[in-house]
Design a protein around this motif. Structure first.
Motif, PDB file in Angstrom:
ATOM      1  N   MET A  13      28.227  10.124  34.439  1.00  0.00           N
ATOM      2  CA  MET A  13      27.441  10.468  33.272  1.00  0.00           C
ATOM      3  C   MET A  13      28.016   9.730  32.062  1.00  0.00           C
ATOM      4  O   MET A  13      29.224   9.675  31.881  1.00  0.00           O
ATOM      5  CB  MET A  13      27.511  11.987  33.053  1.00  0.00           C
ATOM      6  N   ASN A  14      27.164   9.168  31.262  1.00  0.00           N
ATOM      7  CA  ASN A  14      27.582   8.480  30.038  1.00  0.00           C
ATOM      8  C   ASN A  14      27.266   9.348  28.838  1.00  0.00           C
ATOM      9  O   ASN A  14      26.218   9.978  28.780  1.00  0.00           O
ATOM     10  CB  ASN A  14      26.864   7.137  29.885  1.00  0.00           C
ATOM     11  N   LEU A  15      28.165   9.357  27.866  1.00  0.00           N
ATOM     12  CA  LEU A  15      27.949  10.079  26.616  1.00  0.00           C
ATOM     13  C   LEU A  15      27.745   9.082  25.497  1.00  0.00           C
ATOM     14  O   LEU A  15      28.464   8.090  25.403  1.00  0.00           O
ATOM     15  CB  LEU A  15      29.153  10.961  26.282  1.00  0.00           C
ATOM     16  N   LYS A  16      26.772   9.346  24.644  1.00  0.00           N
ATOM     17  CA  LYS A  16      26.516   8.506  23.477  1.00  0.00           C
ATOM     18  C   LYS A  16      26.617   9.408  22.252  1.00  0.00           C
ATOM     19  O   LYS A  16      25.765  10.268  22.040  1.00  0.00           O
ATOM     20  CB  LYS A  16      25.123   7.877  23.570  1.00  0.00           C
ATOM     21  N   PRO A  17      27.664   9.248  21.444  1.00  0.00           N
ATOM     22  CA  PRO A  17      27.829  10.118  20.273  1.00  0.00           C
ATOM     23  C   PRO A  17      26.760   9.851  19.220  1.00  0.00           C
ATOM     24  O   PRO A  17      26.294   8.730  19.064  1.00  0.00           O
ATOM     25  CB  PRO A  17      29.222   9.768  19.763  1.00  0.00           C
ATOM     26  N   LEU A  18      26.386  10.903  18.513  1.00  0.00           N
ATOM     27  CA  LEU A  18      25.384  10.808  17.459  1.00  0.00           C
ATOM     28  C   LEU A  18      26.045  10.830  16.096  1.00  0.00           C
ATOM     29  O   LEU A  18      27.149  11.351  15.930  1.00  0.00           O
ATOM     30  CB  LEU A  18      24.403  11.977  17.570  1.00  0.00           C
ATOM     31  N   ALA A  19      25.369  10.275  15.106  1.00  0.00           N
ATOM     32  CA  ALA A  19      25.788  10.297  13.689  1.00  0.00           C
ATOM     33  C   ALA A  19      27.218   9.807  13.535  1.00  0.00           C
ATOM     34  O   ALA A  19      27.540   8.711  13.961  1.00  0.00           O
ATOM     35  CB  ALA A  19      25.579  11.671  13.097  1.00  0.00           C
ATOM     36  N   ASP A  20      28.092  10.634  12.940  1.00  0.00           N
ATOM     37  CA  ASP A  20      29.465  10.210  12.644  1.00  0.00           C
ATOM     38  C   ASP A  20      30.465  10.716  13.681  1.00  0.00           C
ATOM     39  O   ASP A  20      31.642  10.850  13.400  1.00  0.00           O
ATOM     40  CB  ASP A  20      29.866  10.681  11.243  1.00  0.00           C
ATOM     41  N   ARG A  21      29.994  10.971  14.891  1.00  0.00           N
ATOM     42  CA  ARG A  21      30.894  11.500  15.921  1.00  0.00           C
ATOM     43  C   ARG A  21      31.514  10.373  16.738  1.00  0.00           C
ATOM     44  O   ARG A  21      30.953   9.308  16.888  1.00  0.00           O
ATOM     45  CB  ARG A  21      30.154  12.481  16.806  1.00  0.00           C
ATOM     46  N   VAL A  22      32.715  10.676  17.264  1.00  0.00           N
ATOM     47  CA  VAL A  22      33.499   9.713  18.032  1.00  0.00           C
ATOM     48  C   VAL A  22      33.998  10.420  19.285  1.00  0.00           C
ATOM     49  O   VAL A  22      34.445  11.572  19.221  1.00  0.00           O
ATOM     50  CB  VAL A  22      34.706   9.211  17.199  1.00  0.00           C
ATOM     51  N   ILE A  23      33.939   9.755  20.433  1.00  0.00           N
ATOM     52  CA  ILE A  23      34.479  10.313  21.673  1.00  0.00           C
ATOM     53  C   ILE A  23      35.833   9.681  21.917  1.00  0.00           C
ATOM     54  O   ILE A  23      35.969   8.453  21.908  1.00  0.00           O
ATOM     55  CB  ILE A  23      33.531  10.058  22.860  1.00  0.00           C
ATOM     56  N   ILE A  24      36.849  10.547  22.117  1.00  0.00           N
ATOM     57  CA  ILE A  24      38.216  10.070  22.321  1.00  0.00           C
ATOM     58  C   ILE A  24      38.807  10.675  23.579  1.00  0.00           C
ATOM     59  O   ILE A  24      38.342  11.703  24.069  1.00  0.00           O
ATOM     60  CB  ILE A  24      39.117  10.407  21.107  1.00  0.00           C
ATOM     61  N   LYS A  25      39.821  10.010  24.089  1.00  0.00           N
ATOM     62  CA  LYS A  25      40.598  10.529  25.221  1.00  0.00           C
ATOM     63  C   LYS A  25      42.052  10.555  24.784  1.00  0.00           C
ATOM     64  O   LYS A  25      42.590   9.532  24.343  1.00  0.00           O
ATOM     65  CB  LYS A  25      40.430   9.641  26.453  1.00  0.00           C
ATOM     66  N   MET A  26      42.663  11.729  24.875  1.00  0.00           N
ATOM     67  CA  MET A  26      44.046  11.893  24.441  1.00  0.00           C
ATOM     68  C   MET A  26      44.997  11.146  25.379  1.00  0.00           C
ATOM     69  O   MET A  26      44.737  11.031  26.578  1.00  0.00           O
ATOM     70  CB  MET A  26      44.427  13.378  24.413  1.00  0.00           C
TER      71      MET A  26
END
Length: 94
Positions: free
Chosen positions: A1-14
């Motif tokens: 599954m792919n995630l596409k962030p909206l607006a000013d959101r960012v996807i991160i991995k710790m």
């Protein structure tokens, strides 16, 4: 599954927590500190957010520092990810 962030959101991995101390002691799960450095995996387009124009300052592949309790934790394909707003990112590591 792919995630596409909206607006000013960012996807991160710790980053992974340290397994040993600088002195060589092995840490148990409870003794490990949550890392604060993460890698940016996806970045939203920015744009008009709450009536303000937001320009995205981070890009995919950047190493960033976030607060310990920032964002929303999600699990995708068995991988722990965090979705944060750009303003929750404290710094870019150069």
């Amino acid at each position: 599954m792919n995630l596409k962030p909206l607006a000013d959101r960012v996807i991160i991995k710790m980053a992974e927590a340290e397994e040993t101390t600088k002195g060589g002691l092995i840490l148990t799960g409870a003794a490990k500190e949550k890392p604060e450095v993460a890698e940016v995996l996806a970045v939203g387009p920015g744009g008009n957010v709450n009536g303000k124009e937001v320009k995205m300052e981070v890009s995919v592949g950047d190493k960033v520092i976030v607060g310990k309790y920032a964002g929303t934790n999600v699990k995708v394909d068995g991988e722990e990810l965090i979705i944060v707003r750009q303003d929750e990112i404290l710094a870019i590591v150069e």
